[in-house]
Each structure stands twice: as structure tokens, then as C-alpha cells.
Design a protein around this motif. Structure first.
Motif, PDB file in Angstrom:
ATOM      1  N   GLY A  14     -72.050 -44.653  64.562  1.00  0.00           N
ATOM      2  CA  GLY A  14     -71.380 -44.354  65.824  1.00  0.00           C
ATOM      3  C   GLY A  14     -69.963 -43.850  65.562  1.00  0.00           C
ATOM      4  O   GLY A  14     -69.247 -44.427  64.737  1.00  0.00           O
ATOM      5  N   MET A  15     -69.650 -42.741  66.225  1.00  0.00           N
ATOM      6  CA  MET A  15     -68.335 -42.146  66.006  1.00  0.00           C
ATOM      7  C   MET A  15     -67.219 -43.098  66.405  1.00  0.00           C
ATOM      8  O   MET A  15     -66.208 -43.230  65.695  1.00  0.00           O
ATOM      9  N   HIS A  16     -67.364 -43.794  67.523  1.00  0.00           N
ATOM     10  CA  HIS A  16     -66.305 -44.682  67.990  1.00  0.00           C
ATOM     11  C   HIS A  16     -66.136 -45.891  67.084  1.00  0.00           C
ATOM     12  O   HIS A  16     -65.024 -46.409  66.918  1.00  0.00           O
ATOM     13  N   ILE A  17     -67.231 -46.364  66.447  1.00  0.00           N
ATOM     14  CA  ILE A  17     -67.132 -47.505  65.534  1.00  0.00           C
ATOM     15  C   ILE A  17     -66.362 -47.108  64.273  1.00  0.00           C
ATOM     16  O   ILE A  17     -65.472 -47.831  63.804  1.00  0.00           O
ATOM     17  N   LYS A  18     -66.689 -45.952  63.727  1.00  0.00           N
ATOM     18  CA  LYS A  18     -65.993 -45.498  62.517  1.00  0.00           C
ATOM     19  C   LYS A  18     -64.510 -45.223  62.797  1.00  0.00           C
ATOM     20  O   LYS A  18     -63.642 -45.547  61.983  1.00  0.00           O
ATOM     21  N   LEU A  19     -64.245 -44.616  63.948  1.00  0.00           N
ATOM     22  CA  LEU A  19     -62.851 -44.331  64.293  1.00  0.00           C
ATOM     23  C   LEU A  19     -62.059 -45.622  64.508  1.00  0.00           C
ATOM     24  O   LEU A  19     -60.890 -45.732  64.110  1.00  0.00           O
ATOM     25  N   MET A  20     -62.704 -46.610  65.100  1.00  0.00           N
ATOM     26  CA  MET A  20     -62.053 -47.891  65.316  1.00  0.00           C
ATOM     27  C   MET A  20     -61.770 -48.584  63.981  1.00  0.00           C
ATOM     28  O   MET A  20     -60.676 -49.140  63.770  1.00  0.00           O
ATOM     29  N   ALA A  21     -62.720 -48.549  63.041  1.00  0.00           N
ATOM     30  CA  ALA A  21     -62.511 -49.159  61.725  1.00  0.00           C
ATOM     31  C   ALA A  21     -61.398 -48.443  60.958  1.00  0.00           C
ATOM     32  O   ALA A  21     -60.564 -49.088  60.295  1.00  0.00           O
ATOM     33  N   THR A  22     -61.365 -47.112  61.050  1.00  0.00           N
ATOM     34  CA  THR A  22     -60.317 -46.350  60.363  1.00  0.00           C
ATOM     35  C   THR A  22     -58.936 -46.668  60.926  1.00  0.00           C
ATOM     36  O   THR A  22     -57.953 -46.779  60.186  1.00  0.00           O
ATOM     37  N   MET A  23     -58.848 -46.833  62.246  1.00  0.00           N
ATOM     38  CA  MET A  23     -57.573 -47.170  62.865  1.00  0.00           C
ATOM     39  C   MET A  23     -57.068 -48.524  62.375  1.00  0.00           C
ATOM     40  O   MET A  23     -55.886 -48.673  62.022  1.00  0.00           O
ATOM     41  N   PHE A  24     -57.942 -49.514  62.331  1.00  0.00           N
ATOM     42  CA  PHE A  24     -57.533 -50.842  61.863  1.00  0.00           C
ATOM     43  C   PHE A  24     -57.131 -50.813  60.384  1.00  0.00           C
ATOM     44  O   PHE A  24     -56.174 -51.481  59.975  1.00  0.00           O
ATOM     45  N   GLN A  25     -57.857 -50.061  59.575  1.00  0.00           N
ATOM     46  CA  GLN A  25     -57.529 -49.990  58.146  1.00  0.00           C
ATOM     47  C   GLN A  25     -56.170 -49.349  57.903  1.00  0.00           C
ATOM     48  O   GLN A  25     -55.408 -49.790  57.035  1.00  0.00           O
ATOM     49  N   ASN A  26     -55.850 -48.316  58.674  1.00  0.00           N
ATOM     50  CA  ASN A  26     -54.581 -47.609  58.459  1.00  0.00           C
ATOM     51  C   ASN A  26     -53.376 -48.357  59.010  1.00  0.00           C
ATOM     52  O   ASN A  26     -52.243 -47.977  58.718  1.00  0.00           O
ATOM     53  N   MET A  27     -53.603 -49.397  59.781  1.00  0.00           N
ATOM     54  CA  MET A  27     -52.480 -50.181  60.292  1.00  0.00           C
ATOM     55  C   MET A  27     -51.906 -51.125  59.236  1.00  0.00           C
ATOM     56  O   MET A  27     -50.773 -51.593  59.385  1.00  0.00           O
ATOM     57  N   PHE A  28     -52.670 -51.428  58.186  1.00  0.00           N
ATOM     58  CA  PHE A  28     -52.224 -52.336  57.138  1.00  0.00           C
ATOM     59  C   PHE A  28     -52.150 -51.585  55.808  1.00  0.00           C
ATOM     60  O   PHE A  28     -52.912 -50.634  55.580  1.00  0.00           O
ATOM     61  N   PRO A  29     -51.248 -52.002  54.933  1.00  0.00           N
ATOM     62  CA  PRO A  29     -51.135 -51.313  53.633  1.00  0.00           C
ATOM     63  C   PRO A  29     -52.413 -51.458  52.809  1.00  0.00           C
ATOM     64  O   PRO A  29     -53.078 -52.499  52.824  1.00  0.00           O
ATOM     65  N   SER A  30     -52.739 -50.387  52.093  1.00  0.00           N
ATOM     66  CA  SER A  30     -53.903 -50.429  51.201  1.00  0.00           C
ATOM     67  C   SER A  30     -53.540 -51.180  49.925  1.00  0.00           C
ATOM     68  O   SER A  30     -52.365 -51.272  49.541  1.00  0.00           O
ATOM     69  N   ILE A  31     -54.548 -51.724  49.249  1.00  0.00           N
ATOM     70  CA  ILE A  31     -54.323 -52.516  48.044  1.00  0.00           C
ATOM     71  C   ILE A  31     -55.099 -51.890  46.887  1.00  0.00           C
ATOM     72  O   ILE A  31     -56.137 -51.247  47.068  1.00  0.00           O
ATOM     73  N   ASN A  32     -54.568 -52.085  45.702  1.00  0.00           N
ATOM     74  CA  ASN A  32     -55.224 -51.669  44.463  1.00  0.00           C
ATOM     75  C   ASN A  32     -55.647 -52.945  43.726  1.00  0.00           C
ATOM     76  O   ASN A  32     -54.813 -53.724  43.275  1.00  0.00           O
ATOM     77  N   VAL A  33     -56.954 -53.149  43.617  1.00  0.00           N
ATOM     78  CA  VAL A  33     -57.460 -54.402  43.055  1.00  0.00           C
ATOM     79  C   VAL A  33     -57.098 -54.561  41.588  1.00  0.00           C
ATOM     80  O   VAL A  33     -57.062 -55.685  41.068  1.00  0.00           O
TER      81      VAL A  33
END
Length: 521
Positions: free
Chosen positions: A149-168
Motif C-alpha cells: 500500500g502506497m500510504h503504508i510505505k509513505l507513512m513508514a518512510t516519514m517515521f524513519q526520516n524523523m529519527f537519525p539513522s544508525i550504523n550497526v
């Protein structure tokens, strides 16, 4: 005296500071604020969400009632803010908008349920929350967002970009103190928001050994040997430790803060909720900062034809707006051109007139500027009059400064309102105009016909009238007084004769009594 810093230490400190600044500028930042009238609980929820987004947010952001969304957008650019979290409240529900700067998209959520942090913490028997936890950003965990679903993917991307990414591979485990969990329910189409405090404890040892590791010594009065504490763990309540299992036990790749958390050893990860809680329902997704077209709507569905019709209407409105703007610019240019032409005609008329009168040469007439003295003001008035004769309309106020606007034949030339006079009194006149202006129609004697007395002011009373002094004596002001009584005033009080006279009288031993004498008027 302490040791001074070496050259290498200074270079390392500067390099670390530069790397920290670069890292800080690359991570996302969020503004959390409200719009409109909200209640006390929603204000506290905004404060709790700012705590969740720390340290990459403005904790003490001040929002005024007169601020608009454009003000926040203008400030967000220089500060490196990438996301907005906006809370609003209506009579029936509360909403939250997540916007990506500067061009969107914007996600509109309805907050179905929420719980404040203070309520969550007060419901726990043992809570774990301290200031050191908010010095690092939380770890984001998404669950059930892999549905198509386009809205599900867009919602997940929005939440991910609100927090800093991590390098494991480069991550320091000691920087992870909090966790944000977002769980999507495909049946109810709601998103559960949770915020946890993270704690790591070693496993594989008895509760008694854990007590000794934590420097909490149990009561061993009933034990015969310490081995009973280590092997059996008697007299220890089950509530002092959680029941760990395969769901939360892991092997640590690094040394973690806390007693017994060694590398390559098994430890249990425990979560303690610190709030707030929210249950979100996606309403719609729109382009831009909430002003673009709707990409998805959960309650309203439109066909392809309806979408095309809406797009056409929007394009027509944009074209009309551009056409109005173009016409306005043309009208402004025409008015400016006409104004310049009229001004040039006026200047040419002035030049021809002055050439005919022989006042000026054939040189080009200068554009009248600000008047300096009387002569420029008169020139400006002449230019304004020529402008009226040549163009046939009144000039603008700023075209010929120093000129007075010509009034109509029925308008007064006075700049202020006419003063109202008291009934029964005439207008003020000069003293010389009394004879000619104050006449009476019925033939009675005028005020100006009275003859003044010789040697006196002409405005005093006539000979037949009553004198200012006492009775008796024609023309004598002090008639009826005895000789030597000229210094007396009404009431019998003597006048002050001066300091010199008083000193002479005092030196001679004489005293004057200035009190009122009874019986004399």
C-alpha cells in the motif's frame, strides 16, 4: 599548576568538535508545537512529545497566538529543521500533522486515544527515567509496516526520516537508552505509539548473586552459610527480578554500562514504559505543507474521472490567478506611463509660458523638486496650475511638493473647522473696526462713538458714568480721600512702601503695624 595542552591534543579537540558539528547538521530535527486553542492536557502532550524527540528538537519553543505556519517555515531553514509535528484540537477530536520540509508531504492523523507521561509513570510500581536517557536520540522500531500500500510505505518512510539513522557496525551500545515503538494494526488501521526506557542486566546467575552485584545485601540472618544464598536464593521475593526468557536474552557484542554486562556474555534487555502513549489513525496524505492535492484519503474515495476533473478545476483557478496578476501589472505600468506623460506636458507648458514672458532662456526646464524658500513654492504652485489647465485634472500630492490642493468653489479655504462662537457674542474684531462694524440698526449710540477722556485710556467709562474711586470729584480718581491717604487700599490695609523705607523706619526705631484695624473699611 596543571599541564598545558599539547599541540596534538588541541588538534584532536578541534577535529572532534568539527566532526560533531557536521554530524549534528546532518541528522533530522523536529519542531513540535500546537496551533489554535488547545486545552491543558494537549499542552502537556506537546511537552511530552518534545521529550521523546530530544535532543534534536527545540525543548523551549515559544509559540504565540499571532504566529502563522509561514513563520515556522521561515525559521526552520536556517536552523536545519526537517520535520514539523503539529497538534490541533476541535470540539470533537484531536489531530496531529506530520510535515516534511520544505515541500511536503503532510500526513494527517486523528489521535483516537492518548495517555500522558505522568499518568504512565504513576501507574508503574518501579519506574526508570532519568535525565541521562534524553542525551541521546531514541531507537526506532517499526512493526507490521511491510504491508502493501502506497500510504503504508509513505507513512513508514516519514517515521524513519524523523529519527537519525544508525550504523550497526559503528554504533556505541551505551548511547541507546530509549526506544520508540510504532505498531500498525491492519484490521483497525491504527498505529500504536509507545515510548520505553531500556535497561540491560546480566543473566545466568542466581538472584542472590545479582543482589551482591548490585550492592544490595539481602537479609542473611536465617542462613547458616553464604552458599545457601548463592545456590538456593532463599528469602528473596519473586518481584525483585523479572522472568527473563528467549524473547529478551541476547549476547552483547560490546561492554554495556552496568555491573556484569560484559562482551560476549548473555544479558537480558528490559523495557520500562515512560510514556506518552498514542493511538493514531491516518486520515489523509496531501502534497506540500497541507495545501497541495490529496494523495490519499481514508474516508473519501474518488474515481479517476473525478480526480481529473478536480485537477482541471485547480489548473483553471491557477490560470485565472496568473491572468489577474498580469492585468494588475499592466494597469500599474499604464498608470505610471500616463502620469509621466502628464507631468511632461505640464513641464513643457511651463517652459513655453516662461519663454513667451522672457523670464527664462530656452534651456530645458528642470523638474521641480522640494521647495526651498518662497520662490520654489510659488513655482510649484504655478506648475500645479499649468498642470490643471493642460491635463484637466488635479495633480497627485507628491508630483508638485509644496503646493496647496485646489478646493472647489463651495469648499472653505480654511484648513481647520470653523470655531463656534458663544451665543450673543460676535466675532472678534480689531480695536480700529469698532466704529464701522458694531453699528446698531435702531439708531442707538454705538460703542465706538464714545469720547475718551483726555489723558486717559479711551476704553474707560464716560464722564457721566460712575468712577473707579470713591464718590465725589469729577475726573479725580481719588476723590473723597484725605491728603496722605493715597497709600491705602480697600479694607483699610496700608501698602508696602519698599525695603529701603522700611529699613529707614526700623533704624529710626519706628515700627509699623500691618494688621487690619477694626472699625475701618
Amino acid at each position: 599548576m596543571g599541564k598545558t595542552k599539547t599541540r596534538n591534543q588541541k588538534k584532536a579537540r578541534e577535529a572532534a568538535s568539527r566532526v560533531a558539528e557536521e554530524t549534528y547538521s546532518t541528522v533530522p530535527h523536529t519542531f513540535v508545537f500546537h496551533r489554535g486553542q488547545i486545552g491543558k492536557n494537549v499542552t502537556q502532550l506537546v511537552t511530552d512529545m518534545r521529550r521523546v524527540m530530544e535532543p534534536f528538537t527545540a525543548r523551549a519553543l515559544k509559540v504565540r497566538q499571532k504566529n502563522v505556519l509561514k513563520d515556522f517555515v521561515a525559521v526552520a531553514g536556517p536552523l536545519g529543521v526537517t520535520h514539523f509535528s503539529i497538534f490541533t484540537k476541535t470540539e470533537n477530536t484531536m489531530n496531529m500533522r506530520l510535515a516534511r520540509l520544505p515541500k511536503g508531504p503532510t500526513l494527517h492523523f486523528r489521535v483516537a486515544k492518548y495517555t500522558l507521561s505522568k499518568d504512565v509513570v504513576s501507574s508503574l510500581k518501579r519506574h526508570r527515567m532519568h535525565e541521562q536517557q534524553f542525551s541521546h536520540h531514541p531507537l526506532l522500531v517499526l512493526n507490521n509496516f511491510g504491508i502493501e500500500g502506497m500510504h503504508i510505505k509513505l507513512m513508514a518512510t516519514m517515521f524513519q526520516n524523523m529519527f537519525p539513522s544508525i550504523n550497526v557496525h559503528k554504533l556505541n551500545l551505551n548511547s541507546i537508552k530509549r526506544c520508540v515503538l510504532l505498531n500498525y494494526d491492519p484490521v483497525s488501521q491504527e498505529v500504536e505509539f509507545r515510548h520505553y526506557s531500556l535497561k540491560v542486566v546480566p543473566v545466568g546467575m542466581s538472584r542472590g548473586v545479582k543482589k551482591l552485584m548490585q550492592e544490595k545485601f539481602p537479609d542473611m540472618s536465617r542462613l547458616e552459610d553464604i552458599s545457601e544464598l548463592l545456590m538456593k536464593g532463599v528469602n528473596l521475593s519473586e518481584s525483585e527480578a523479572e522472568q527473563d526468557g528467549d524473547h529478551n536474552i541476547t549476547e552483547l557484542p560490546q561492554v554495556y554500562s552496568g555491573r556484569g554486562n560484559m562482551a560476549s556474555q548473555q544479558s537480558a534487555v528490559r523495557l520500562t514504559e515512560i510514556g506518552p502513549r498514542m493511538t493514531l489513525q491516518l486520515v489523509k496524505i496531501s502534497e506540500g505543507m497541507g495545501e497541495g492535492k490529496v494523495l490519499y484519503h481514508s474516508f473519501v474515495s474518488k474515481t479517476e474521472e473525478e480526480l481529473q476533473e478536480m485537477l482541471k478545476r485547480k489548473e483553471a483557478r491557477l490560470k485565472e490567478k496568473e491572468e489577474r496578476k498580469r492585468k494588475q501589472e499592466q494597469n500599474i505600468a499604464l498608470k505610471k506611463e500616463k502620469r509621466d506623460q502628464n507631468k511632461q506636458k505640464s513641464l513643457e507648458g511651463i517652459k513655453r509660458k516662461r519663454q513667451q514672458e522672457g523670464q527664462e532662456s530656452d534651456d530645458e526646464v528642470e523638474d521641480p523638486g522640494k521647495p526651498e524658500g518662497q520662490a520654489p513654492a510659488e513655482d510649484s504652485e504655478d506648475e500645479a496650475e499649468y498642470y490643471r489647465q493642460a491635463v484637466g485634472e488635479e495633480p497627485d500630492e507628491d508630483m508638485f511638493p509644496g503646493t496647496k490642493r485646489k478646493r472647489g468653489p463651495g469648499k472653505s479655504t480654511m484648513p481647520f473647522k470653523k470655531r463656534k462662537l458663544t451665543p450673543g457674542k460676535g466675532p472678534p474684531h480689531d480695536k480700529r473696526s469698532f466704529k464701522s462694524d458694531w453699528g446698531n440698526k435702531d439708531g442707538r449710540k454705538r460703542f465706538g462713538d464714545r469720547k475718551p477722556l483726555e489723558g486717559r485710556n479711551k476704553f474707560r467709562k464716560s464722564e457721566g458714568g460712575k468712577k473707579f474711586g470713591q464718590k465725589g470729584g469729577k475726573g479725580n480718581r481719588f476723590a473723597g480721600q484725605k491728603k496722605g491717604d493715597t497709600g491705602k487700599k480697600f479694607g483699610g490695609q496700608k501698602t508696602f512702601k519698599g525695603r529701603a523705607v522700611m529699613k529707614r523706619q526700623k533704624g529710626a526705631g519706628g515700627k509699623k503695624d500691618f494688621k487690619h484695624k477694626k472699625g475701618k473699611n
